[in-house]
Scaffold this motif. Sequence first.
Motif, PDB file in Angstrom:
ATOM      1  N   PRO A 124       0.832  -1.212   0.000  1.00  0.00           N
ATOM      2  CA  PRO A 124       0.000   0.000   0.000  1.00  0.00           C
ATOM      3  C   PRO A 124       0.868   1.264   0.000  1.00  0.00           C
ATOM      4  O   PRO A 124       1.922   1.299   0.636  1.00  0.00           O
ATOM      5  CB  PRO A 124      -0.788  -0.111   1.308  1.00  0.00           C
ATOM      6  N   GLU A 125       0.368   2.270  -0.720  1.00  0.00           N
ATOM      7  CA  GLU A 125       1.143   3.502  -0.889  1.00  0.00           C
ATOM      8  C   GLU A 125       1.566   4.115   0.448  1.00  0.00           C
ATOM      9  O   GLU A 125       2.673   4.645   0.574  1.00  0.00           O
ATOM     10  CB  GLU A 125       0.296   4.498  -1.688  1.00  0.00           C
ATOM     11  N   GLN A 126       0.670   4.013   1.462  1.00  0.00           N
ATOM     12  CA  GLN A 126       1.000   4.675   2.740  1.00  0.00           C
ATOM     13  C   GLN A 126       2.165   4.014   3.467  1.00  0.00           C
ATOM     14  O   GLN A 126       2.737   4.607   4.378  1.00  0.00           O
ATOM     15  CB  GLN A 126      -0.228   4.775   3.665  1.00  0.00           C
ATOM     16  N   ASN A 127       2.541   2.795   3.068  1.00  0.00           N
ATOM     17  CA  ASN A 127       3.695   2.141   3.686  1.00  0.00           C
ATOM     18  C   ASN A 127       5.023   2.562   3.056  1.00  0.00           C
ATOM     19  O   ASN A 127       6.082   2.317   3.624  1.00  0.00           O
ATOM     20  CB  ASN A 127       3.568   0.617   3.579  1.00  0.00           C
ATOM     21  N   LEU A 128       4.946   3.153   1.869  1.00  0.00           N
ATOM     22  CA  LEU A 128       6.187   3.432   1.143  1.00  0.00           C
ATOM     23  C   LEU A 128       6.898   4.662   1.694  1.00  0.00           C
ATOM     24  O   LEU A 128       6.261   5.655   2.065  1.00  0.00           O
ATOM     25  CB  LEU A 128       5.901   3.637  -0.349  1.00  0.00           C
ATOM     26  N   ARG A 129       8.210   4.559   1.769  1.00  0.00           N
ATOM     27  CA  ARG A 129       9.081   5.699   2.077  1.00  0.00           C
ATOM     28  C   ARG A 129       9.987   5.852   0.863  1.00  0.00           C
ATOM     29  O   ARG A 129      10.799   4.984   0.575  1.00  0.00           O
ATOM     30  CB  ARG A 129       9.915   5.446   3.337  1.00  0.00           C
ATOM     31  N   ILE A 130       9.791   6.951   0.161  1.00  0.00           N
ATOM     32  CA  ILE A 130      10.405   7.102  -1.153  1.00  0.00           C
ATOM     33  C   ILE A 130      11.824   7.667  -1.047  1.00  0.00           C
ATOM     34  O   ILE A 130      12.041   8.694  -0.405  1.00  0.00           O
ATOM     35  CB  ILE A 130       9.554   8.048  -2.026  1.00  0.00           C
ATOM     36  N   LEU A 131      12.755   6.997  -1.710  1.00  0.00           N
ATOM     37  CA  LEU A 131      14.158   7.411  -1.695  1.00  0.00           C
ATOM     38  C   LEU A 131      14.571   7.939  -3.068  1.00  0.00           C
ATOM     39  O   LEU A 131      14.042   7.488  -4.089  1.00  0.00           O
ATOM     40  CB  LEU A 131      15.051   6.214  -1.368  1.00  0.00           C
ATOM     41  N   SER A 132      15.505   8.878  -3.070  1.00  0.00           N
ATOM     42  CA  SER A 132      16.089   9.237  -4.367  1.00  0.00           C
ATOM     43  C   SER A 132      17.613   9.173  -4.308  1.00  0.00           C
ATOM     44  O   SER A 132      18.292   9.367  -5.309  1.00  0.00           O
ATOM     45  CB  SER A 132      15.603  10.616  -4.815  1.00  0.00           C
ATOM     46  N   GLY A 133      18.159   8.861  -3.146  1.00  0.00           N
ATOM     47  CA  GLY A 133      19.622   8.873  -2.957  1.00  0.00           C
ATOM     48  C   GLY A 133      19.998  10.147  -2.226  1.00  0.00           C
ATOM     49  O   GLY A 133      19.399  11.200  -2.468  1.00  0.00           O
ATOM     50  N   GLY A 134      20.964  10.048  -1.312  1.00  0.00           N
ATOM     51  CA  GLY A 134      21.375  11.221  -0.543  1.00  0.00           C
ATOM     52  C   GLY A 134      20.783  11.271   0.854  1.00  0.00           C
ATOM     53  O   GLY A 134      21.212  12.068   1.682  1.00  0.00           O
ATOM     54  N   LEU A 144      22.225   4.661   8.125  1.00  0.00           N
ATOM     55  CA  LEU A 144      22.577   4.147   6.803  1.00  0.00           C
ATOM     56  C   LEU A 144      22.418   5.259   5.767  1.00  0.00           C
ATOM     57  O   LEU A 144      21.349   5.874   5.681  1.00  0.00           O
ATOM     58  CB  LEU A 144      21.666   2.971   6.427  1.00  0.00           C
ATOM     59  N   ASP A 145      23.498   5.495   5.012  1.00  0.00           N
ATOM     60  CA  ASP A 145      23.421   6.464   3.917  1.00  0.00           C
ATOM     61  C   ASP A 145      22.889   5.770   2.671  1.00  0.00           C
ATOM     62  O   ASP A 145      23.300   4.649   2.349  1.00  0.00           O
ATOM     63  CB  ASP A 145      24.807   7.026   3.599  1.00  0.00           C
ATOM     64  N   VAL A 146      22.007   6.461   1.964  1.00  0.00           N
ATOM     65  CA  VAL A 146      21.423   5.913   0.742  1.00  0.00           C
ATOM     66  C   VAL A 146      22.134   6.534  -0.462  1.00  0.00           C
ATOM     67  O   VAL A 146      22.251   7.756  -0.556  1.00  0.00           O
ATOM     68  CB  VAL A 146      19.919   6.265   0.650  1.00  0.00           C
ATOM     69  N   VAL A 147      22.618   5.670  -1.365  1.00  0.00           N
ATOM     70  CA  VAL A 147      23.259   6.167  -2.583  1.00  0.00           C
ATOM     71  C   VAL A 147      22.535   5.549  -3.787  1.00  0.00           C
ATOM     72  O   VAL A 147      22.284   4.336  -3.813  1.00  0.00           O
ATOM     73  CB  VAL A 147      24.764   5.798  -2.609  1.00  0.00           C
ATOM     74  N   TYR A 148      22.177   6.388  -4.741  1.00  0.00           N
ATOM     75  CA  TYR A 148      21.521   5.911  -5.961  1.00  0.00           C
ATOM     76  C   TYR A 148      22.568   5.206  -6.824  1.00  0.00           C
ATOM     77  O   TYR A 148      23.585   5.813  -7.181  1.00  0.00           O
ATOM     78  CB  TYR A 148      20.910   7.115  -6.685  1.00  0.00           C
ATOM     79  N   THR A 149      22.338   3.913  -7.112  1.00  0.00           N
ATOM     80  CA  THR A 149      23.333   3.129  -7.864  1.00  0.00           C
ATOM     81  C   THR A 149      22.685   2.391  -9.048  1.00  0.00           C
ATOM     82  O   THR A 149      22.567   1.165  -9.043  1.00  0.00           O
ATOM     83  CB  THR A 149      24.033   2.101  -6.939  1.00  0.00           C
ATOM     84  N   PRO A 150      22.248   3.140 -10.070  1.00  0.00           N
ATOM     85  CA  PRO A 150      21.623   2.484 -11.234  1.00  0.00           C
ATOM     86  C   PRO A 150      22.654   1.726 -12.072  1.00  0.00           C
ATOM     87  O   PRO A 150      23.853   1.877 -11.871  1.00  0.00           O
ATOM     88  CB  PRO A 150      21.046   3.671 -12.015  1.00  0.00           C
ATOM     89  N   GLY A 151      22.166   0.955 -13.031  1.00  0.00           N
ATOM     90  CA  GLY A 151      23.043   0.177 -13.916  1.00  0.00           C
ATOM     91  C   GLY A 151      22.464  -1.224 -14.085  1.00  0.00           C
ATOM     92  O   GLY A 151      22.113  -1.644 -15.179  1.00  0.00           O
TER      93      GLY A 151
END
Length: 305
Positions: A124-134, A144-151
């Motif tokens: 459910p949408e209300q459970n989501l915590r949206i990250l973008s990196g940083g 914990l630091d979040v880093v965006y790592t696409p590929g």
Amino acid sequence: MARVTPIDVRWTGRPRSIAACLLESDGQATIIDPGPTSTLESLRAQLSARGISFGDLSAILLTHIHLDHAGAAGSIVRENPRLPVYVHTRGAPHLVDPSKLLSSAGRLYGNLMQFLYGDFLPVPEQNLRILSGGETLALGAQKLDVVYTPGHASHHVSFFDSTDGIAYVGDTAGIRIEGESFLLPATPPPDIHLELWDASLDAIVARRPAKLFLTHFGFSDEPAAHIAAYRDCLHRWSALVGELLRTHADEASGAKAFVETVGAEIRGALPSPEAEHYLFNGALELSWRGLARYWRKKSEASVSA
Ligand SMILES: [Zn+2]
């Protein structure tokens, strides 16, 4: 300091294929990449042996939403409706509505889908915590630091614990069974992107982690050497797929050549049971498809430029 416990969910009954990770700090229990729903009961039993139920969890962190990492998230949330699930912004819509994800996975896995992965319940949408990196996530006393790592996937993030130096890199640094030196890329469709991937590998090395934690499978103790070897292999595979696409009239024969060439390499490098284990987990046919798609997109872009 947090207690970090890798959990072998014994995917399809095999040990050393998929590892979830339990992080305990200051009374909070967090799961990084719970794995697919097909191994939900294995995860439940192993948490319960440590006195933890799904209802006790404080958070789920997802490196990305592929079925073997994130499939069980919705099932766990159903049992613990207040549980926050952290995911990159590009992955979030597919957790809320997995229908597109499931139909493309269905095309790849056909009637093996249920056996391999089980259900993928929506989150459910209300459970989501949206990250973008940083971001920096506080999990008990741990940060914990979040880093965006696409590929590997366009919505892949990695989590860096600066206290104990562990980098949770999901599928960004490939498949390597803990304690072994052999490694294998995993390059499934649809997002494979070598240039973005290189930048993600640079970003991981730049943080000088003490250890990598790989979903497939476990810790790798020499991150810089691991990533250098991984980068070489990834580029070698990419060049091989590019070459096979040029020299083979149709994709099916290119795929066959790729699977034979890489399969022979793996069987030459490892004793038979171990080679078969890597081959089962590596799914070379899928890696071919991901890299072939990357090359097609690249050539379409250069034609239209
Ligand atoms: Zn993946």
